[in-house]
Design an enzyme around this catalytic site. Structure first.
Site, PDB file in Angstrom:
ATOM      1  N   ASP A   6     -11.971   3.882   2.329  1.00  0.00           N
ATOM      2  CA  ASP A   6     -10.899   2.943   2.647  1.00  0.00           C
ATOM      3  C   ASP A   6     -11.332   1.491   2.465  1.00  0.00           C
ATOM      4  O   ASP A   6     -10.626   0.697   1.835  1.00  0.00           O
ATOM      5  CB  ASP A   6     -10.435   3.137   4.087  1.00  0.00           C
ATOM      6  CG  ASP A   6      -9.435   4.268   4.237  1.00  0.00           C
ATOM      7  OD1 ASP A   6      -8.979   4.810   3.212  1.00  0.00           O
ATOM      8  OD2 ASP A   6      -9.111   4.624   5.381  1.00  0.00           O
ATOM      9  N   HIS A  15      -6.297  11.146   1.827  1.00  0.00           N
ATOM     10  CA  HIS A  15      -6.937  10.191   2.714  1.00  0.00           C
ATOM     11  C   HIS A  15      -8.337   9.920   2.188  1.00  0.00           C
ATOM     12  O   HIS A  15      -8.805  10.557   1.236  1.00  0.00           O
ATOM     13  CB  HIS A  15      -6.970  10.701   4.160  1.00  0.00           C
ATOM     14  CG  HIS A  15      -5.691  10.438   4.902  1.00  0.00           C
ATOM     15  ND1 HIS A  15      -5.241   9.167   5.177  1.00  0.00           N
ATOM     16  CD2 HIS A  15      -4.764  11.292   5.425  1.00  0.00           C
ATOM     17  CE1 HIS A  15      -4.098   9.238   5.835  1.00  0.00           C
ATOM     18  NE2 HIS A  15      -3.779  10.513   5.998  1.00  0.00           N
ATOM     19  N   GLY A  48       0.805  -1.217   0.000  1.00  0.00           N
ATOM     20  CA  GLY A  48       0.000   0.000   0.000  1.00  0.00           C
ATOM     21  C   GLY A  48       0.835   1.261   0.000  1.00  0.00           C
ATOM     22  O   GLY A  48       0.419   2.294   0.549  1.00  0.00           O
TER      23      GLY A  48
END
Length: 374
Positions: free
Chosen positions: A158, A128, A85
């Site tokens: 996410d 984010h 990631g």
């Protein structure tokens, strides 16, 4: 054992969606080995409560050390999947990019998890969950009429738009590799996944049945019969009575007279009646009223809340002193189960590297390329 029993995964530790994806792979039966920097990285709490790290052994390695990179490539040679990631290019600079990994294992499925993807103008930019949702349009959807967008924690970006798309991609590539004998790179980007999640609404927008204005549509609190209502004890009930028969049951159990729900001009009055009615009883009382009915009304519970249905299905379980979500989905012949609790960095370094056939483990430990936690 799980349906992925026999599949071996190397996880280069990151945060957020990649660990969740590896947790899910582990709970599906894969053997996942988490490679973490000595001392660990960014965390929401103590290692034993980082639940997204459950289900796999933890090896601490200094990936700036060439001996550690060689050891990881030995792991890759015997693995089916690698998950990383990092920002685009970081794995390549470490010597662990797709080219280097496919050189030692051509069948490897190389899973990459990022927010913006491996290419494009923003690929090297920090971000984010909230940023990826903002650009994809998914964040714009959430909120009440006349108000700002509302942030759905980091569940939608996410984990839904990121982790689950990575897992689907990895599993699809594994199936393909069994036939072709060749691995490939899976580029999972949260901005792509969260945009893909809006597919149904994009069709509705094109067809004129969905408007860009938040809080004015059927499924975004625009409809009074698809919303949440406060109860007498300052709790909430969720109402999803879309179909006519479910709506009729809602009105019957509320014991009220309401205007025609098909006349949009009466929706403010309908909302007012529903608001005033739900405010007359507590959440527990309304839960009893609607228990077992088809009115599509449910109590809004807190995280890890208690409910007879959750208890009957063991949706939440107590494991190692922590109430946590049980594995999902469920399988009839190869059930998943919770195994190892989250481990601190390096807890399994010596044993795991040895089990995976890495050479000179003692030398790796002596040199600091690998670290065994006490």
């Amino acid at each position: 054992m799980g349906p992925l029993d026999g599949v071996k995964v190397v996880e280069l530790a990151g945060i957020g969606p990649a660990p969740f994806a590896c947790m899910l792979l582990a709970e599906l039966g894969a053997e996942v080995l988490r490679i973490e920097r000595p001392g660990g990285g960014l965390a929401m709490g103590p290692p034993e409560l980082e639940l997204v790290n459950r289900g796999r052994r933890n090896v601490a390695m200094d990936l700036k050390n060439p001996a550690a990179i060689d050891a990881v490539l030995q792991l890759v040679a015997g693995a089916d999947v690698l998950v990383e990631g990092f920002r685009p290019g970081v794995a390549e600079r470490l010597g662990l990019g797709p080219e280097a990994c496919h050189e030692v294992n051509p069948k490897l499925v190389y899973g990459r998890m990022t927010g913006w993807g491996q290419d494009g103008p923003l690929a090297q930019t920090a971000g984010h969950d909230i940023d990826y949702l903002a650009l994809s349009g998914a964040l714009h959807l959430i909120g009440r009429a006349g108000g700002p967008p509302q942030v759905p924690a980091n569940l939608l970006g996410d984990f839904a738009g990121g982790s689950l798309y990575l897992v689907v991609g990895v599993l699809a590539a594994l199936v393909e590799a069994r036939g072709s004998g060749q691995g490939q790179v899976v580029d999972a980007a949260i901005v792509d996944g969260s945009a893909h999640l809006t597919t149904m609404l994009l069709g509705a927008l094109a067809g004129g049945s969905w408007k860009q204005e938040r809080g004015t549509n059927l499924l975004d609190t625009g409809a009074p019969f698809y919303d949440v209502y406060e109860t007498a004890d300052s709790q909430y009930m969720a109402v999803g009575a879309l179909e006519p028969q479910f709506y009729d049951e809602l009105i019957r159990l509320l014991g009220i007279t309401v205007p025609d729900r098909y006349d949009l001009a009466t929706w403010p009055e309908l909302r007012k009646v529903l608001t005033e009615t739900f405010a007359q009883r507590t959440q527990a009382e309304w839960t009893d009223v609607f228990d077992g009915s088809d009115a599509c009304v449910s109590p809004v519970l807190p995280l890890a809340g208690e409910h007879p249905h959750l208890a009957a299905r063991a949706t939440f379980v107590e494991k190692d002193g922590v109430r946590q979500a049980a594995p999902a989905p469920r399988f009839s012949r190869t059930p998943s189960e919770l195994t190892d609790p989250p481990a601190r960095p390096g807890l399994h370094t010596r044993a795991a590297l040895t089990d995976w056939g890495v050479a000179d483990v003692d030398e790796l430990l002596r040199s600091g390329a690998a670290v065994q936690a006490d």
